[in-house]
Design an enzyme around this catalytic site. Structure first.
Site, PDB file in Angstrom:
ATOM      1  CG  ASP A  32      -2.037   0.963   1.166  1.00 61.25           C
ATOM      2  OD1 ASP A  32      -3.197   0.517   1.219  1.00 61.25           O
ATOM      3  OD2 ASP A  32      -1.785   2.186   1.073  1.00 61.25           O
ATOM      4  CD  GLN A  95     -14.867  -0.358  -2.280  1.00 61.61           C
ATOM      5  OE1 GLN A  95     -16.084  -0.432  -2.085  1.00 61.61           O
ATOM      6  NE2 GLN A  95     -14.233  -1.114  -3.132  1.00 61.61           N
ATOM      7  CG  HIS A 101      -8.735  -2.822  -2.118  1.00 61.76           C
ATOM      8  ND1 HIS A 101      -9.664  -2.104  -2.836  1.00 61.76           N
ATOM      9  CD2 HIS A 101      -8.542  -2.138  -0.963  1.00 61.76           C
ATOM     10  CE1 HIS A 101     -10.013  -1.028  -2.149  1.00 61.76           C
ATOM     11  NE2 HIS A 101      -9.345  -1.022  -1.012  1.00 61.76           N
TER      12      HIS A 101
END
Ligand code: 5GP
Ligand code: ZN
Length: 136
Positions: A32, A95, A101
């Site tokens: 990330d 989200q 994901h």
């Protein structure tokens, strides 16, 4: 099954570079860019599904198996002592990227809570009513 406007489609399929931890025909696991902790990673299907509601059943099983594989590897390589799995669906759930994901967030002994809520105190009647609503 791609969405040309979707950044995670581009990353998952290698059109946009990423720090890839794992890749196979169906998935890419990346670091990330704004990690919650050291090693925070995302499992991305290569096909575009906006969220859990759209993810086919067999993919749900594959994602969880892959999460376990990555969890074991992260524990071994990073020395983390815990792991949060976080998966947001919809704006109200936080989200921000509408391509399914699963967050893998390694945890260390000195970390604060990440997934946290104030426990409610519903009556037994309220719980029973909610139960009946969901069960239908
Ligand atoms: P969400 O809030 O949708 O559950 O999580 C989206 C996550 O994707 C965030 O943690 C954010 O830091 C991460 N992210 C957003 N854009 C990119 C990107 O272009 N590359 C990578 N590696 N991560 C991204
Ligand atoms: Zn996509």
């Amino acid at each position: 099954m791609r969405d040309e406007a979707c950044i995670f489609c581009k990353i998952a399929n290698g059109e946009v570079p990423s720090n890839t931890l794992y890749e196979d025909d169906g998935y890419r696991v990346i670091l990330d860019l704004g990690p919650a902790t050291r090693g925070h990673a995302l499992i991305l299907p290569k096909d575009h599904y906006a969220d859990l509601y759209e993810l086919p059943d067999e993919k749900c099983a594959e994602v969880m198996k892959l999460a376990k594989k990555m969890a074991l590897r992260m524990r071994e390589k990073l020395g983390c002592s815990g792991l949060n799995l976080v998966q947001n669906n919809g704006e109200s759930a936080g989200q921000t990227v509408r391509h399914f994901h699963l967050h893998l967030i390694p945890r260390y002994d000195d970390g604060s809570k990440i997934v946290e809520w104030t426990p409610g105190n519903p009556s037994p009647e309220e719980l029973a009513q909610i139960r009946d609503t969901i069960r239908g």
